[in-house]
Design a protein around this motif. Structure first.
Motif, PDB file in Angstrom:
ATOM      1  N   ARG A  19      20.534 -68.655  14.609  1.00 20.65           N
ATOM      2  CA  ARG A  19      21.021 -69.112  13.305  1.00 20.65           C
ATOM      3  C   ARG A  19      21.636 -70.501  13.317  1.00 20.65           C
ATOM      4  O   ARG A  19      21.756 -71.125  12.262  1.00 20.65           O
ATOM      5  N   PHE A  20      22.031 -71.027  14.468  1.00 20.31           N
ATOM      6  CA  PHE A  20      22.596 -72.381  14.526  1.00 20.31           C
ATOM      7  C   PHE A  20      21.564 -73.432  14.927  1.00 20.31           C
ATOM      8  O   PHE A  20      21.919 -74.598  15.111  1.00 20.31           O
ATOM      9  N   ALA A  21      20.307 -73.038  15.058  1.00 25.53           N
ATOM     10  CA  ALA A  21      19.297 -73.956  15.583  1.00 25.53           C
ATOM     11  C   ALA A  21      19.095 -75.173  14.684  1.00 25.53           C
ATOM     12  O   ALA A  21      19.012 -76.300  15.172  1.00 25.53           O
ATOM     13  N   ASN A  22      19.009 -74.963  13.367  1.00 28.01           N
ATOM     14  CA  ASN A  22      18.767 -76.098  12.463  1.00 28.01           C
ATOM     15  C   ASN A  22      19.908 -77.099  12.503  1.00 28.01           C
ATOM     16  O   ASN A  22      19.690 -78.314  12.570  1.00 28.01           O
ATOM     17  N   ALA A  23      21.143 -76.592  12.445  1.00 26.76           N
ATOM     18  CA  ALA A  23      22.298 -77.496  12.491  1.00 26.76           C
ATOM     19  C   ALA A  23      22.362 -78.210  13.829  1.00 26.76           C
ATOM     20  O   ALA A  23      22.660 -79.411  13.888  1.00 26.76           O
ATOM     21  N   SER A  24      22.081 -77.491  14.912  1.00 33.95           N
ATOM     22  CA  SER A  24      22.130 -78.104  16.235  1.00 33.95           C
ATOM     23  C   SER A  24      21.087 -79.204  16.374  1.00 33.95           C
ATOM     24  O   SER A  24      21.352 -80.270  16.941  1.00 33.95           O
ATOM     25  N   ARG A  25      19.900 -78.961  15.838  1.00 31.12           N
ATOM     26  CA  ARG A  25      18.840 -79.971  15.894  1.00 31.12           C
ATOM     27  C   ARG A  25      19.245 -81.208  15.079  1.00 31.12           C
ATOM     28  O   ARG A  25      19.019 -82.347  15.504  1.00 31.12           O
ATOM     29  N   ALA A  26      19.858 -80.996  13.923  1.00 28.51           N
ATOM     30  CA  ALA A  26      20.298 -82.123  13.096  1.00 28.51           C
ATOM     31  C   ALA A  26      21.422 -82.905  13.782  1.00 28.51           C
ATOM     32  O   ALA A  26      21.484 -84.134  13.679  1.00 28.51           O
ATOM     33  N   ILE A  27      22.313 -82.202  14.469  1.00 24.76           N
ATOM     34  CA  ILE A  27      23.373 -82.870  15.230  1.00 24.76           C
ATOM     35  C   ILE A  27      22.761 -83.766  16.302  1.00 24.76           C
ATOM     36  O   ILE A  27      23.164 -84.925  16.487  1.00 24.76           O
ATOM     37  N   ALA A  28      21.772 -83.239  17.022  1.00 20.49           N
ATOM     38  CA  ALA A  28      21.129 -84.020  18.079  1.00 20.49           C
ATOM     39  C   ALA A  28      20.429 -85.247  17.515  1.00 20.49           C
ATOM     40  O   ALA A  28      20.498 -86.337  18.098  1.00 20.49           O
ATOM     41  N   ASP A  49      25.561 -82.772   5.055  1.00 21.18           N
ATOM     42  CA  ASP A  49      24.364 -81.928   5.015  1.00 21.18           C
ATOM     43  C   ASP A  49      24.345 -80.952   6.195  1.00 21.18           C
ATOM     44  O   ASP A  49      23.954 -79.794   6.044  1.00 21.18           O
ATOM     45  N   ILE A  50      24.750 -81.431   7.374  1.00 27.38           N
ATOM     46  CA  ILE A  50      24.767 -80.581   8.562  1.00 27.38           C
ATOM     47  C   ILE A  50      25.729 -79.412   8.366  1.00 27.38           C
ATOM     48  O   ILE A  50      25.426 -78.268   8.729  1.00 27.38           O
ATOM     49  N   MET A  53      24.220 -76.669   6.544  1.00 26.65           N
ATOM     50  CA  MET A  53      23.155 -75.957   7.259  1.00 26.65           C
ATOM     51  C   MET A  53      23.668 -74.739   8.020  1.00 26.65           C
ATOM     52  O   MET A  53      22.886 -73.867   8.400  1.00 26.65           O
ATOM     53  N   VAL A  54      24.959 -74.690   8.278  1.00 25.44           N
ATOM     54  CA  VAL A  54      25.517 -73.630   9.122  1.00 25.44           C
ATOM     55  C   VAL A  54      25.591 -72.328   8.320  1.00 25.44           C
ATOM     56  O   VAL A  54      26.275 -72.267   7.296  1.00 25.44           O
ATOM     57  N   PRO A  55      24.905 -71.289   8.766  1.00 29.67           N
ATOM     58  CA  PRO A  55      24.947 -70.014   8.036  1.00 29.67           C
ATOM     59  C   PRO A  55      26.361 -69.448   7.983  1.00 29.67           C
ATOM     60  O   PRO A  55      27.084 -69.469   8.978  1.00 29.67           O
ATOM     61  N   GLY A  56      26.747 -68.985   6.823  1.00 30.93           N
ATOM     62  CA  GLY A  56      28.068 -68.387   6.679  1.00 30.93           C
ATOM     63  C   GLY A  56      29.180 -69.361   6.379  1.00 30.93           C
ATOM     64  O   GLY A  56      30.332 -68.955   6.202  1.00 30.93           O
ATOM     65  N   PRO A 159      35.134 -76.355   8.589  1.00 31.05           N
ATOM     66  CA  PRO A 159      34.214 -75.357   8.032  1.00 31.05           C
ATOM     67  C   PRO A 159      33.300 -74.731   9.080  1.00 31.05           C
ATOM     68  O   PRO A 159      32.982 -73.538   9.008  1.00 31.05           O
ATOM     69  N   ILE A 160      32.879 -75.521  10.075  1.00 27.86           N
ATOM     70  CA  ILE A 160      32.015 -75.003  11.137  1.00 27.86           C
ATOM     71  C   ILE A 160      32.808 -74.125  12.094  1.00 27.86           C
ATOM     72  O   ILE A 160      32.375 -73.028  12.476  1.00 27.86           O
ATOM     73  N   GLU A 161      33.988 -74.582  12.477  1.00 25.83           N
ATOM     74  CA  GLU A 161      34.803 -73.825  13.426  1.00 25.83           C
ATOM     75  C   GLU A 161      35.338 -72.540  12.809  1.00 25.83           C
ATOM     76  O   GLU A 161      35.737 -71.620  13.537  1.00 25.83           O
TER      77      GLU A 161
END
Length: 247
Positions: A19-28, A49-50, A53-56, A159-161
């Motif tokens: 579930r964190f793959a999209n956000a992680s790819r955008a971070i990279a 935007d990133i 992307m994080v679910p939840g 928000p991510i943490e």
């Protein structure tokens, strides 16, 4: 610092799946871009935007009434997301869900003709909303030096943490947030100093300009802020930060 940032985020992209793959790819992707240049206004839009992307992920939805606006220093608005910086007894910042507030609307809500001004950081496009900084002019002029890069970074990262499992991408996210927060801090200080000088002139006072903020040790290796969006004065007329083709 820059190569370390790129390697850290690239490593996170390889190790994170699900579930964190999209956000992680955008971070990279953003880390790789920032490794070769200075941070700029559009990067703030990318990092917001990133976060979405994080679910939840969830955001507070404040009521933009007079009490809320009176303590506001600056609100960086992009679509329905706003990075709001307040000063009461101390500086507080958070990313909130809030419809964009134009200058005229903010003045009307606060019961004033010219309490607020605005600065467009990025013009809107057909598929992207504009990024605008709404400023409580006199409050910002008096208290801008209370804002720090760490306050902005913490606001972006919270928000991510706050999401279960979000710690997995929190470290690389904070790494890309640091140069962007440094860029935004320069904008806030630049506008705060201009407003400070304006209010001193209006009052006929002759005081020296406050010195520039001291460099934070953690920021010394971060890229310098881009000068692209820094030079303009604040604008007191109402400007909308909705998409150009929006409702």
């Amino acid at each position: 610092m820059l190569s370390k940032l790129k390697n850290l985020a690239a490593g996170a992209m390889k190790s994170v799946s699900g579930r964190f793959a999209n956000a992680s790819r955008a971070i990279a992707d953003l880390a790789a871009s920032l490794a070769n240049r200075a941070a700029a206004a559009a990067d703030l839009g990318r990092i917001l935007d990133i976060i979405e992307m994080v679910p939840g992920v969830s955001f507070d939805k404040p009521e933009p009434d007079a009490d809320y606006l009176n303590t506001l220093l600056a609100a960086v608005q992009m679509g329905e997301l706003t990075l709001a910086v307040h000063y009461r007894q101390q500086t507080e910042a958070s990313v909130v869900r809030l419809h964009p507030i134009a200058t005229a609307e903010a003045n009307a809500l606060a019961g004033s003709d010219n309490k607020f001004s605005s600065k467009i950081l990025v013009d809107g496009e057909s598929d992207k909303p504009a990024i605008q900084m709404l400023m409580n002019t006199e409050h910002l002029a008096e208290n801008y030096r209370h804002v720090s890069a760490d306050t902005l970074i913490n606001a972006l990262a919270f928000p991510i943490e706050n999401v279960k499992g979000g710690f997995i991408i929190a470290k690389p996210f904070r790494a890309i947030a640091r140069p962007i927060a440094g860029w935004l801090l320069n904008i806030i200080f630049d506008q705060g100093e201009k407003l400070h000088r304006r209010f001193l002139g209006n009052r006929g006072e002759d005081q020296p300009q406050p010195p520039s903020p001291p460099a934070d040790e953690e920021q010394t290796d971060a890229p310098h802020a881009s000068g692209t969006s820094e030079g303009g004065d604040v604008q007191s007329g109402p400007r909308s930060n909705h998409r150009q083709a929006a409702e």
